[in-house]
Design a protein around this motif. Structure first.
Motif, PDB file in Angstrom:
ATOM      1  N   UNK A 127       0.842  -1.197   0.000  1.00  0.00           N
ATOM      2  CA  UNK A 127       0.000   0.000   0.000  1.00  0.00           C
ATOM      3  C   UNK A 127       0.873   1.242   0.000  1.00  0.00           C
ATOM      4  N   UNK A 128       0.885   1.908  -1.147  1.00  0.00           N
ATOM      5  CA  UNK A 128       1.784   3.045  -1.358  1.00  0.00           C
ATOM      6  C   UNK A 128       1.020   4.337  -1.088  1.00  0.00           C
ATOM      7  N   UNK A 129       1.598   5.177  -0.268  1.00  0.00           N
ATOM      8  CA  UNK A 129       0.945   6.449   0.048  1.00  0.00           C
ATOM      9  C   UNK A 129       1.499   7.540  -0.870  1.00  0.00           C
ATOM     10  N   UNK A 140       3.731  -1.067   7.469  1.00  0.00           N
ATOM     11  CA  UNK A 140       2.696  -2.019   7.907  1.00  0.00           C
ATOM     12  C   UNK A 140       1.303  -1.521   7.556  1.00  0.00           C
ATOM     13  N   UNK A 141       1.229  -0.766   6.461  1.00  0.00           N
ATOM     14  CA  UNK A 141      -0.067  -0.203   6.081  1.00  0.00           C
ATOM     15  C   UNK A 141      -0.904  -1.267   5.386  1.00  0.00           C
ATOM     16  N   UNK A 157      -4.477 -11.993  -0.023  1.00  0.00           N
ATOM     17  CA  UNK A 157      -3.229 -11.252   0.090  1.00  0.00           C
ATOM     18  C   UNK A 157      -2.653 -11.278   1.495  1.00  0.00           C
ATOM     19  N   UNK A 158      -1.351 -11.029   1.548  1.00  0.00           N
ATOM     20  CA  UNK A 158      -0.732 -10.674   2.818  1.00  0.00           C
ATOM     21  C   UNK A 158      -0.588  -9.169   2.796  1.00  0.00           C
ATOM     22  N   UNK A 159      -1.086  -8.508   3.829  1.00  0.00           N
ATOM     23  CA  UNK A 159      -0.964  -7.052   3.834  1.00  0.00           C
ATOM     24  C   UNK A 159      -0.751  -6.565   5.249  1.00  0.00           C
ATOM     25  N   UNK A 160      -0.378  -5.307   5.391  1.00  0.00           N
ATOM     26  CA  UNK A 160      -0.099  -4.752   6.708  1.00  0.00           C
ATOM     27  C   UNK A 160      -1.331  -4.753   7.596  1.00  0.00           C
ATOM     28  N   UNK A 161      -1.077  -4.864   8.898  1.00  0.00           N
ATOM     29  CA  UNK A 161      -2.176  -4.870   9.856  1.00  0.00           C
ATOM     30  C   UNK A 161      -2.318  -3.519  10.543  1.00  0.00           C
ATOM     31  N   UNK A 187      -0.327  -2.126  12.444  1.00  0.00           N
ATOM     32  CA  UNK A 187       0.333  -2.137  13.742  1.00  0.00           C
ATOM     33  C   UNK A 187       1.790  -2.496  13.474  1.00  0.00           C
ATOM     34  N   UNK A 188       2.701  -1.781  14.104  1.00  0.00           N
ATOM     35  CA  UNK A 188       4.117  -2.054  13.943  1.00  0.00           C
ATOM     36  C   UNK A 188       4.385  -3.540  14.164  1.00  0.00           C
ATOM     37  N   UNK A 189       5.031  -4.215  13.190  1.00  0.00           N
ATOM     38  CA  UNK A 189       5.415  -5.609  13.366  1.00  0.00           C
ATOM     39  C   UNK A 189       4.288  -6.619  13.180  1.00  0.00           C
ATOM     40  N   UNK A 190       3.201  -6.246  12.567  1.00  0.00           N
ATOM     41  CA  UNK A 190       2.112  -7.219  12.336  1.00  0.00           C
ATOM     42  C   UNK A 190       1.585  -7.120  10.899  1.00  0.00           C
ATOM     43  N   UNK A 191       1.276  -8.294  10.328  1.00  0.00           N
ATOM     44  CA  UNK A 191       0.642  -8.361   9.012  1.00  0.00           C
ATOM     45  C   UNK A 191      -0.585  -9.264   9.079  1.00  0.00           C
TER      46      UNK A 191
END
Length: 584
Positions: free
Chosen positions: A289-291, A346-347, A379-383, A385-389
């Motif tokens: 996810x690109x900002x 982690x977005x 998909x695998x994507x950011x959750x 939260x720092x350090x979580x997907x």
RNA sequence: CGGGAUGUGGCUCAACUUGGUAGAGCACCUGUUUUGGGUACAGGGGGUUGCAGGUUCAAAUCCUGUCAUCCCGACCA
């Protein structure tokens, strides 16, 4: 009169000038066709001028054949018309601006849309006057940030610009087609290799738009083509949308700890090490996810998040085209500070099962997806939260978006949008551009005519450009060898190049007589009548690049001259009596 | 606008590291020579070393500033 090298304003250079990098540029300088006057500004020497004139003549003939009429505008223009269309400011630093003694603003025309539009408005006011197509072949001025490769990207350059004026969209379509056909004839006559690619109409606000690109490794444009004949500028490529899939039976979305995985590579490595599933995870399984920060022409800044498969990058040009007229740049640290809910690295679309991205989500940031991310894809994507997907996050089931953004890079092997096979990427030089401008300029400048019912109608316009001086560079680049230039006959500075070699005056007399005979047959001649050694004459003949060379020397004893084909290198003896008939 | 490089006769470059008052090849001029692949020889003209300041007895060379050009990127109907 033949061009005699003994008096021609010419000095060939033995060494490559340090200012030139590109082969065509080096050769044009070495062979005495052009000289640099300022960065991106060139002086045309007699030989160069002859080639340029040949190109212009072909363009002119085909324009006239297509029913266009030539006009000539000033290069020095007042500010007002450009103010009306907003381009005095829009053009920015690329515009050469100057003031007269009264401090009134002027500009050196970078293009003449405004002038064409106003000219037609000035004289025409009835539908009966339409359609009409006008063109110019003139110098244009753009203060390019970085001029390149000699004539290829100059700050002063010659363009053929044509504009069509029609009452109806159907009329515009016809005018467009007529110009497009003319372009095909022009490039064919010039002997230029070209492909027509779909282009992004983008900033100019038109609809149909096609570019004529000449394939070349030194080209500045990247385009794609398929074995089945599809061709497009990368900006214009539409990604093939896969079929939506059924999400039944897919595992439920689960959040996992994935420490120190703020890049796609590290995430893939971690997944393979800790969450093996009998298949190897790769970047294409992840949703990145690109900002991006968009800045509107009014200067308003807003964020948008784009979800694309992790194995692809955002293509800046495609993004600009997709989000135009906004400026696009990656979000800055300051942007992230204003949106603490976006955890860099982690977005993802959801947090704790609730939407985060999207106008309806917690972050209230517009969320767009790559067209490949269809319902049912996992998909695998950011959750967030720092350090979580999140693993097994399924589009349509677990998350949605506000729309589609087709801005991921195009890669070799991607399928062509029309199903004509895998795409290949290539570089090209833009030598022509045709597009349907529509009513933008007519509207801005009030170009209207009365229709059959006595009602005012805004005229619709087409715009058609060819880079004339750029074509000289393209032709030189495509027609050369390690010895020098090899012009196509259509643009060669002369039809025949006669080398007189020998110490006896009679060879020069024979050469002169031959030159006169060629000219009597309508063939233009360059005659090397210098009293220098043959080696110099042969090298210069190769460097200058006239395709047909006639050597008038030793063979005269047998009543023969040699015809030297510059392109094939082949030499054959011809009798003095037949050579003119043979080559004329 | 960011990164890199370079500024020395018309052109391509050397000399700069280690300061001593500028050199080669090409081009140009004169003469002889040569004439189907940049002929050979001899002689000659041409440079305030990008610009400005500084250090020094002395600056192409060292220092500071500035300008310019080229290349990569950004930009670019």
């Amino acid at each position: 009169m033949p061009i005699r090298l003994s008096s021609l304003f010419l000095r060939t250079l033995r060494e490559d000038p340090a200012e030139a990098e590109v082969e065509s540029h080096k050769l044009l300088l070495r062979a005495g066709y052009i000289r640099r006057a300022a960065p991106g500004v060139y002086t045309w020497l007699p030989l160069g001028l002859a080639v340029k004139a040949k190109v212009e003549r072909i363009v002119r003939e085909e324009m006239n054949r297509a029913g266009a009429q030539e006009v000539f505008f000033p290069a020095l223009l007042p500010r007002e018309p450009y103010e009306q269309t907003g381009r005095w400011t829009e053009y920015g630093d690329n515009l050469f601006r100057l003031q007269d003694r009264k401090k009134a603003d002027y500009l050196l025309a970078p293009t003449h849309e405004e002038m064409f539009t106003l000219l037609v408005k000035d004289l025409y006011s009835s539908y009966k006057d339409l359609p009409v197509c006008l063109y110019q072949i003139q110098n244009k001025y753009r203060d390019e940030a970085r001029p390149r490769a000699g004539l290829l990207r100059g700050r002063e350059f010659v363009m053929k610009d044509a504009y069509s004026f029609d009452l109806t969209d159907e009329g515009l379509e016809k005018s467009y087609q007529a110009q497009r056909d003319a372009y095909e004839r022009i490039f064919t006559r010039l002997g230029v290799d070209y492909v027509i690619v779909k282009a992004d109409a983008g900033a100019m606000g038109g609809s149909a738009s096609e570019e004529f690109l000449s394939p070349s490794p030194i080209g500045e444009d990247t385009f794609v083509r398929s074995p089945g004949g599809y061709a497009a500028n990368v900006e214009a490529v539409k990604t093939v949308v896969p079929k939506a899939m059924n999400s039944d039976g897919l595992p439920a979305a689960t959040v996992h700890d994935t420490p120190n995985t703020n890049t796609i590579d590290s995430l893939v490595d971690f997944a393979n090490a800790n969450h093996g599933r009998g298949h190897v995870w790769n970047a294409a399984h992840t949703l990145k996810n690109v900002v991006l920060a968009l800045t509107s022409p009014e200067g308003k800044r807003s964020l948008v998040v784009v979800g694309i498969p992790g194995d692809r990058e955002v293509d800046a040009k495609r993004a600009e085209a997709a989000f135009g007229p906004n400026d696009v740049e990656p979000a800055t640290d300051a942007d992230f500070e204003r949106h603490p809910e976006l955890v860099k690295g982690y977005i993802g679309p959801v947090k704790n099962g609730n939407p985060l991205l999207g106008l309806e989500g917690e972050a209230k940031v517009r969320y767009l997806l790559d067209p490949r991310v269809v319902d049912g894809t996992s998909w695998i994507s950011g959750a967030n939260v720092e350090g979580k997907h999140v693993f097994d996050l399924v589009k349509g089931r677990d998350f949605n978006a506000d729309g589609i953004a087709d801005i991921a890079e195009v890669r070799a092997g991607d399928p062509a949008p029309d199903g004509s096979g895998p795409l290949e990427l290539a570089r090209g030089i833009e030598i022509g551009h045709v597009f349907q401008l529509g009513r933008k300029y007519a509207q801005a400048l009030g170009l209207q005519v009365l229709d059959e019912n006595g009602k005012l109608q805004t005229v619709t316009m087409g715009s058609y450009g060819i880079g004339v001086t750029r074509l000289v560079a393209v032709l030189a680049e495509a027609n050369r060898d390690d010895k020098g230039l090899i012009w196509p006959e259509s643009v060669s500075p002369a039809d025949v190049y006669i080398v007189a070699t020998g110490k006896d005056d009679s060879v020069f007399e024979h050469a002169e007589r031959l030159a006169a005979e060629f000219e009597a047959k309508g063939k233009s001649v360059i005659l090397d009548d210098r009293k220098v050694s043959p080696g110099i004459k042969f090298s210069d003949a190769e460097l200058i690049g006239v395709p047909h060379i006639v050597i008038c020397g030793k063979g005269l004893e047998n009543g023969e001259v040699d015809h030297w084909n510059r392109r094939s290198g082949e030499r054959r003896a011809l009798s003095l009596n037949s050579v003119v008939a043979e080559l004329a």
